[in-house]
Write a protein that holds these residues in place. Structure first.
Motif, PDB file in Angstrom:
ATOM      1  N   ARG A 151     -38.425 -67.413   8.709  1.00 39.74           N
ATOM      2  CA  ARG A 151     -37.547 -66.835   7.698  1.00 39.74           C
ATOM      3  C   ARG A 151     -38.060 -67.033   6.278  1.00 39.74           C
ATOM      4  O   ARG A 151     -37.524 -66.464   5.332  1.00 39.74           O
ATOM      5  CB  ARG A 151     -36.143 -67.443   7.826  1.00 39.74           C
ATOM      6  N   ALA A 176     -38.266 -59.699   8.741  1.00 37.84           N
ATOM      7  CA  ALA A 176     -37.366 -58.821   7.988  1.00 37.84           C
ATOM      8  C   ALA A 176     -36.525 -59.636   7.014  1.00 37.84           C
ATOM      9  O   ALA A 176     -36.309 -59.226   5.865  1.00 37.84           O
ATOM     10  CB  ALA A 176     -36.479 -58.038   8.951  1.00 37.84           C
ATOM     11  N   ASP A 177     -36.058 -60.814   7.464  1.00 41.31           N
ATOM     12  CA  ASP A 177     -35.292 -61.702   6.576  1.00 41.31           C
ATOM     13  C   ASP A 177     -36.150 -62.167   5.402  1.00 41.31           C
ATOM     14  O   ASP A 177     -35.685 -62.227   4.261  1.00 41.31           O
ATOM     15  CB  ASP A 177     -34.784 -62.915   7.349  1.00 41.31           C
ATOM     16  N   ARG A 179     -38.845 -60.689   4.121  1.00 43.65           N
ATOM     17  CA  ARG A 179     -39.127 -59.575   3.208  1.00 43.65           C
ATOM     18  C   ARG A 179     -37.904 -59.254   2.337  1.00 43.65           C
ATOM     19  O   ARG A 179     -38.037 -58.908   1.163  1.00 43.65           O
ATOM     20  CB  ARG A 179     -39.539 -58.337   4.004  1.00 43.65           C
ATOM     21  N   GLU A 180     -36.727 -59.370   2.944  1.00 39.71           N
ATOM     22  CA  GLU A 180     -35.496 -59.117   2.189  1.00 39.71           C
ATOM     23  C   GLU A 180     -35.361 -60.099   1.040  1.00 39.71           C
ATOM     24  O   GLU A 180     -34.789 -59.781  -0.004  1.00 39.71           O
ATOM     25  CB  GLU A 180     -34.285 -59.220   3.120  1.00 39.71           C
TER      26      GLU A 180
END
Length: 330
Positions: A151, A176-177, A179-180
């Protein structure tokens, strides 16, 4: 009578002088012995440090020799097999993309539930900040690479202290976390990331709770390849569950079905030393929150408390030595 008294006084005076002389001699002997003991121990420590340094140098050159041999053998294999038909991209039994996404989502949920929140992990990782900042200074501000970044808690911490850092992982859901959160991450294996990295290009290579997921041969390869990629003075950090903690080794380690095997500090320290890192340090971190409670209980064996509630994580930290082409420390 007077003569007897004089003789007795003389005897007492001589006895007192003898006692004082003996006490002074004993004190000087003890002082000389302490100085001798200190000097001998100092020489022993110096010799041990010198021996460890020379052993580390030998390991360093042996590691580089093994890498060069690998390069030659791989080049030879490429020549031999250049006309062989390449293997298909997907073999029988390879998970489909959809099923792999399902597995990634499952693992992300498992980590969120059992490893701890972002805030918990962020706070735990701060213990490495002094080492990381020192290594960054020693290497002239080179960036950090986090293997199995998940993460991105470590990358976030690096961002907060203005150290350039990137990470790699194979879990699309966790990436994805990351990159967010605006972090620099790639979907790539740790082995591929190191294979593509340039010599002496990084200040720190970290792998927080990665090595227990992969075969020992991969762990050894990462350890050796990291030595090439780190700049002199750079750090390799492995953090893994501590099997000396009975509850970790018997229960929580097995909450993760992707764990292959635990790694003990003797195994990891020997691996680091064989590769050529020097110095090498083992740290035992993050005791259970109830350890102090059990230590305070009357009659509760402290050794048993540490076995059950002691450090839950093991960190192995190695420094890439700075050596000249002649093999002497800079």
């Amino acid at each position: 009578d007077q003569a007897s008294q004089k003789n007795a006084a003389k005897v007492q005076e001589n006895a007192a002088k003898f006692t004082a002389l003996f006490s002074e001699l004993e004190h000087k002997l003890q002082q000389n012995f302490s100085e001798l003991e200190h000097n001998v121990q100092q020489k022993i420590d110096e010799q041990n440090a010198w021996t460890k340094g020379r052993t580390a140098e030998q390991s360093l050159y042996s590691t580089e020799l093994s890498r060069r041999l690998d390069t030659l053998l791989l080049a030879r294999c490429a020549l031999i097999t250049k006309d062989v038909e390449p293997a298909p991209a997907k073999e029988l039994g390879t998970p489909s993309d959809g099923f792999q996404l399902f597995l990634d989502t499952f693992y992300n949920r498992l980590e969120n539930r059992f490893r701890g929140s972002r805030e918990d992990i962020h706070n735990r990782l701060q213990v490495y900040l002094p080492d990381d900042e020192a290594a960054t200074i020693r290497t002239g501000g080179k960036p950090v690479l986090d293997l199995g970044c998940g993460r991105g808690e470590w990358l976030q911490l690096m961002h907060e202290v203005d150290i350039a850092a990137s990470g790699v992982d194979l879990n699309a859901s966790q990436l994805a976390d990351a990159r967010e959160a605006g972090l620099d991450v790639k979907e790539m294996s740790a082995l591929s990331a190191l294979a593509e990295a340039e010599d002496d290009s990084l200040s720190v290579i970290s792998a927080h709770h990665l090595i227990e997921h992969i075969p020992f041969t991969d762990v050894a390869w990462i350890t050796r390849e990291a030595l090439r990629v780190l700049a002199p003075g750079g750090l390799l950090i492995f953090e893994t569950p501590n099997p000396r903690n009975v509850l970790v080794g018997a229960t929580s380690f097995h909450n993760d079905p992707t764990h292959l095997r635990p790694y003990t500090d003797p195994v990891l320290s020997t691996l680091f030393e064989t590769t050529g890192y020097h110095p090498v340090e083992a740290r035992f971190l993050h005791p259970h929150e109830r350890m102090d409670e059990f230590l305070a209980r009357p009659g509760f064996d402290p050794e048993l408390v540490h076995l059950l509630f002691g450090p839950q994580d093991l960190a192995m930290i190695g420094v890439k030595p700075s050596v000249t082409s002649q093999g002497h420390d800079k």
